[in-house]
Every structure is written in structure tokens, then in C-alpha cells.
Motif scaffolding. Sequence first.
Motif: not given
Lengths: 304, 321
Positions: A164-170
Motif C-alpha cells: 500500500g502507499m504508506v507501506t512503500i513510504i515506510l
Amino acid sequence: MEFSKELFVKESYEPDSQDVEEKSITYWQNVWIRFKRNKMAIGSLAIIIFMILGCIIIPIVSPYTISEQNLNAVNQGMFKDGHIFGTDSFGRDLFVRVWYGTRISLIIAFSAVAINLIIGVIYGGISGYLGGKTDEVMMRIVDVVISIPHLIIVMLLMVILKPGMVTIILAYATVGWTGMARVVRGQVLHLKELDYVVASRLLGSGALRIIIKDLFPNAMGVIMVHLALTIPRAIFTEAFLSYIGLGVQIPLASLGTLVTGGSAAFRLYPHVIVIPALFMCILMLAFNVFSDSLRNIIDPKMRR
Amino acid sequence: METFRYIMKKLIISLITLWVLVTITFFLMHMLPGDPFLGEKAISEATKEALYAKYGLDKPLVIQYLTYLGNALRGDFGESLVYSGQPVMKILMSAFPYSFELGLYSLLFAGLAGIISGIFSALHNGDKKDAIAMFIAAIGISVPSFILGSLLQYYLAIKLSNWSAVHFGYQLFAVEGWENAAQKIIPVFVLGFGELAVISRMTKASFLDVIGQDYIKTAKACGLSKFQIIKNHMLRNGIMPVITVLGPMAASILTGAFVVENIFNIPGLGKHFINSIQAQDYTMIAGTTILYGSFLIAANLLVDIAYIFIDPGIKLGKKNA
């Protein structure tokens, strides 16, 4: 030879024109002046701003939404029935999807880079400012983290966390901060020995004040260059993760997922892949040229 | 002595890195939800316990970790969950030659073409030819390999090759596979193109430094030909900084190979890695990760060591400053 009176004109005396002092300009004004002269830099900046504005505005004003399907108008070519870039195999408007995908890709890239900036500046700042044993230990840790292949760790994290988006960023932020930490640490090590910092310390400034007021503003140029360099890398990482199926999930769409999704129908309808691919390349090219020019302007010694 | 200490320091950091990598991989894999035997048919408690005992899953985590560490040291990463009964290491070793060949050709192509175009750019610094070469380099850095790969596969391997097959009875490029030159040229080009750009920019910057040196003026004053100057005086000094990018380059070639192998259906490591991620074959993912990691760490170590031998002027221990 005759001297007529007309030859001698009295010069009006203007004290102002004798003034040798120039108007003083700040460091960033100087950078901006040199930046304006550089055609490549201005061009790439214009493209970036255009892309950012486009990806904010177009999904709002468009009559279509990103996930609205119209099975009566599947795989339309360009400029048909109000679909500027045509539609994909579900009849979704490609124009909106591409701009929306650009928005998601940019959000991911900017957030990842912002987190890197925060961690990197704090870590590098502490390491460089304290120096000695602390610096040695902290930098050895960076050495280790930097030698672990980033993409592989990001992929591992993505396998375990829900994509997901947040996971990629993290995931990107867990390994991406090392470069920034090194850059900041190098700058701080160099700057903290300069006279103005020593003077500030003699006047009784505490560590925090020195870091925030004296060191940080002067390290800003190099930090900006490094930031600009990492944005295209973050965009690339997102696209790569999308390609191997670990990217953002439907109903969201990034440029990476659009290109990947388009490759299925590619041989029959090339525009489905060519348009998002073109957007992506233009975006990457603009950021690369921009960061290159910025680097040459701010720090010519770093040109290697 | 200084050299020895430098090498030892690098070696120790590499070993620690490797250990961290194995540890992270182990614990991340352990954090995964679910049970390795859940997917099979309903099994009784007794069978489950027997299976757990067989794979040592009934032991405390620390023991499991130490066992994994010990096995990994001997190159044993367990068995693949998808291809049952096949040891991970065996699968990886059968795939390695394909990836190695692809990577090697790409590196050679990128190195040769990159250095030549970099020198060309440096000699024409500032004029049109330089601008064109550098623009191509910028494109090389900006176009992700999966885009370039898909496009070239379509336009060269399908369209152009069909056209040549119809008109000349000879198919120029093959769409996929890894056996003959017709199949190999496009993947090698795609994988090498991005690296070519990096090398070309690096070479240009480095040669611009060298061109300004006094000994080049001396050589010119002695009446040496342009080619002789480039070959005998510039090349050796100009090429040195280029070596520093080889370490990071090994990394990007490897990850680029994931994509290229997948597009062109080459049975290398990358294809296995992507397949194992999509099939959630966890032992395989862990094994491939560690193998990749060790390969890259070794490559970086070699570049670091090679660099001090090539350039004795490098200040040891102060590289990070």
C-alpha cells in the motif's frame, strides 16, 4: 585645430554613481540568479511545476473518476468521446488515471524523501556535531545499513507488510536515510570548525542553537541537492515495486501500476502503456536534469 | 600495514553486514502470519507435531535462529515451499549461470560504450555533439528498464523482426529466451543502457579533470597525436574514478535483471525471485535475498580493495569524510 565651446560639456556630478558598493544579495538570491540563467534548469523546473499543478487540478475538474468503468467504451483510442488519452480495457478514462497516477507517485516520492530528510539530518547532525567515538560508532552503523542492498530489503518489507502507499513510504524510509545522514554529517564536520561557529560557541550558544542557527542554514545547499537527487530514485523504486506486484493496490493507481497494467493489453493497444510510460520518463528526466543543474549551481566541486 | 588495516576494517564491516542481513531476513520471515503447514490438507495434531519436530519449529526461537545461521553458513537455505523437495540452493545454483552471463555482458557493453561516449563528450565539451551524448545519457538514467524492455521487445523483437522475416526470410531478434545471439542482444542492451549512462557521465567528468592537467599540455607540445595522448596519457588516469561506481552498479544490474529476466523470460535468479515473491515461497525468498546480499557485499568489498591498489594516492581511512 579650434576648440569650440560646444566640445566642453559640464558633467553633472552625481554622488550616487560613485558608489562602489553593490546591493548585497543573500546566498539563495545568488543561487536563484544563476539558476535563472540556466535554460535546462528553468525548463525542468517548469515541467515539474506543470506536472505538480496538473496532478492536483486535473483529477478534480475532470468529468471522469479513476475507477469509473464504462464497459461500452473499452479500449478507445486517443481523442474519442471526450477521452483525451482514450480508455483502458475496463473503459476507464486514461487521462484522469495518468494524472492521478502521477499524483500518487509524487506523493510517495515526496513523503519518502521528507522522512529521509528528517532522519538523515538528525542522525547526521548528531554524529557530525558530537564527533569522536560516537561519530565512529554511528558511521559504522551507517556503513552496514548502506551495504545492505536497498531494493532487496524494501522488497522483503513489502512482502511482509500489506502492500500500500504508506507501506512503500515506510519501507523506503527505513533504508533510504543513510545517504542523507552521510551528507549532513560531512557538512557538519566541515562547518563546525569554521570561525563563525567557534565565535558563536564562545558567545555562549548551546549545542541546539548552534545546530539550528549556525550549522543547518549553511548545510542547506548540499541538503537540497541531495534531496533533488533522491526524488527520481524514490519514483523509480515505487515503479519497480509496482512492476513486481508489490505496489499500491486498486482502486489506487500510480504511474508504475499503470505501466504494469498496460503491458497486458500492450500489443493490441500500445497507447495504454506508452502514455503512462511517457509521463513517467518525462517526470524522471525533469527531476534528473533539475537536480543535476542545481548541483552544478550550488556545489561545482560535487560535479563528479 | 596501513593497507592491511584498511582491508581488515572493510572485511569486518562486510561480515557484520552479512550477519545483519541474515538476521533481518530470518526475523522478517518469522514475523509472517500463518503456519507453513496450514496450506495442506487438514492434518492431525500428531502429524503436525512430527512435522514441527522435523523442521525444528518446536524449539525456542533463539535455537531456530542459530540453526538457520549455521545452515546458511553452509549454503543450506532449506527446501522450496513451491517446488516441493527441491533445495533452495540447488534451484538458485541452476539459475545463477544465466543471470551471471546476462549481467556480465551488460556490464561489458555498458563499460565499453559508456567510456567511449564519455571520452567523446569530454573531447567535445560544451558543443552540440556533447549535448546530444549527454542528453542520451540523461534518458538512459530516466527510463526505467521495464519500460525500455517492454517497448524494445514490442518494436524490435516483434514488429521489426516480423518485417524482416517477411521481407528477407530472416528473423532479426527473438522475443524471449536465452540461447543464441538473436535472443541475447536486446536484454543485454536494455540492462546495460542505464549503466552506460552512469559510466558515460562519470567518465566525462573525470576526463575533463585530466584534460586540464599540465602533462597533457606537455604531451601535446611534444607533438603526439590525439589518439596517442588519449591512449597513453588520459585513459589510465581518467578511468580511475569510474571504478568507484562499479560497486553500486553491480547492485543496480542485479535488480535491473529481475525485470529484464522477467520480460524476456530468461530462467535466471531474478525470474525465480519475482516468481517466489508472487507465489509467497518464503524459504526461496529468504535464500535468494541472502545470496543476492552476499554477492553485492562481496562486490563492494572487491571494489574497495581494488581501488587502493589502483590508486595508491587514496587517503586510507578518510574515505567517509
